[in-house]
Scaffold this motif. Sequence first.
Motif, PDB file in Angstrom:
ATOM      1  N   ASP A   6     -53.704  21.360 -38.854  1.00 27.40           N
ATOM      2  CA  ASP A   6     -55.012  20.716 -38.920  1.00 27.40           C
ATOM      3  C   ASP A   6     -55.993  21.246 -37.884  1.00 27.40           C
ATOM      4  O   ASP A   6     -57.097  20.751 -37.765  1.00 27.40           O
ATOM      5  CB  ASP A   6     -54.856  19.202 -38.738  1.00 27.40           C
ATOM      6  N   ARG A   8     -57.998  24.650 -36.047  1.00 30.81           N
ATOM      7  CA  ARG A   8     -58.442  26.045 -36.117  1.00 30.81           C
ATOM      8  C   ARG A   8     -59.107  26.356 -34.781  1.00 30.81           C
ATOM      9  O   ARG A   8     -59.756  25.492 -34.186  1.00 30.81           O
ATOM     10  CB  ARG A   8     -59.453  26.265 -37.252  1.00 30.81           C
ATOM     11  N   GLN A  48     -60.494  20.151 -35.195  1.00 28.01           N
ATOM     12  CA  GLN A  48     -59.431  19.389 -35.854  1.00 28.01           C
ATOM     13  C   GLN A  48     -60.051  18.783 -37.105  1.00 28.01           C
ATOM     14  O   GLN A  48     -61.053  18.065 -37.033  1.00 28.01           O
ATOM     15  CB  GLN A  48     -58.872  18.299 -34.942  1.00 28.01           C
ATOM     16  N   ARG A  49     -59.459  19.081 -38.224  1.00 29.56           N
ATOM     17  CA  ARG A  49     -59.993  18.635 -39.506  1.00 29.56           C
ATOM     18  C   ARG A  49     -59.969  17.116 -39.624  1.00 29.56           C
ATOM     19  O   ARG A  49     -59.135  16.438 -39.028  1.00 29.56           O
ATOM     20  CB  ARG A  49     -59.207  19.255 -40.663  1.00 29.56           C
ATOM     21  N   THR A  52     -56.885  13.332 -40.371  1.00 29.38           N
ATOM     22  CA  THR A  52     -55.531  13.668 -39.924  1.00 29.38           C
ATOM     23  C   THR A  52     -54.938  12.512 -39.120  1.00 29.38           C
ATOM     24  O   THR A  52     -53.948  12.668 -38.445  1.00 29.38           O
ATOM     25  CB  THR A  52     -55.528  14.948 -39.061  1.00 29.38           C
ATOM     26  N   ASP A  89     -65.068  16.493 -39.041  1.00 24.17           N
ATOM     27  CA  ASP A  89     -64.221  17.358 -38.239  1.00 24.17           C
ATOM     28  C   ASP A  89     -64.547  17.132 -36.763  1.00 24.17           C
ATOM     29  O   ASP A  89     -65.680  16.786 -36.418  1.00 24.17           O
ATOM     30  CB  ASP A  89     -64.453  18.832 -38.587  1.00 24.17           C
TER      31      ASP A  89
END
Length: 155
Positions: A6, A8, A48-49, A52, A89
């Motif tokens: 989750d 990037r 962080q998406r 989650t 996000d």
Amino acid sequence: MAYGPDWRTLVLQDRGRWDDKNAELFPQTSKLVQKLQIPSSECFFAVQRAHTGNLWIKCGNETRDWEEKKMLIMDTSFMHSTENNTDEDRYVLIFRFWHPDLTVLEKEALQFIFDSLDNPDQIKVAQKLLAKRVKAAKRKPASRGGFGGGGFGKR
């Protein structure tokens, strides 16, 4: 750099070296961090998406909520985790700092190790230098300082 499915990341500084190409994408941030001489070994943006989990960060036994425009310092040698159960996000700028007790020589040694991961030939050069130093040290008489009698030697 990966921190989980989750997350990037976009690295500006990794293992003490700046990524010029990525730093050009964020020139103000990169210049400010370098101008302030932040003692970092890593600097990167992370996202962080959404969805989650809840919006929190846990480090060791302590859990805190994320707060917009607030700084949070934590020791990532402890187990840590996050969740983001919002509709947006979560973007953060993360620094990894050199341990404050490291000497300049210790930082240089770690930097050498980091650089050697990218350039294994550097290790061969270092081995030759070390062999010369060992040979020279064998020619010198032993000193009485250091580990004699118990306890630790003087620094």
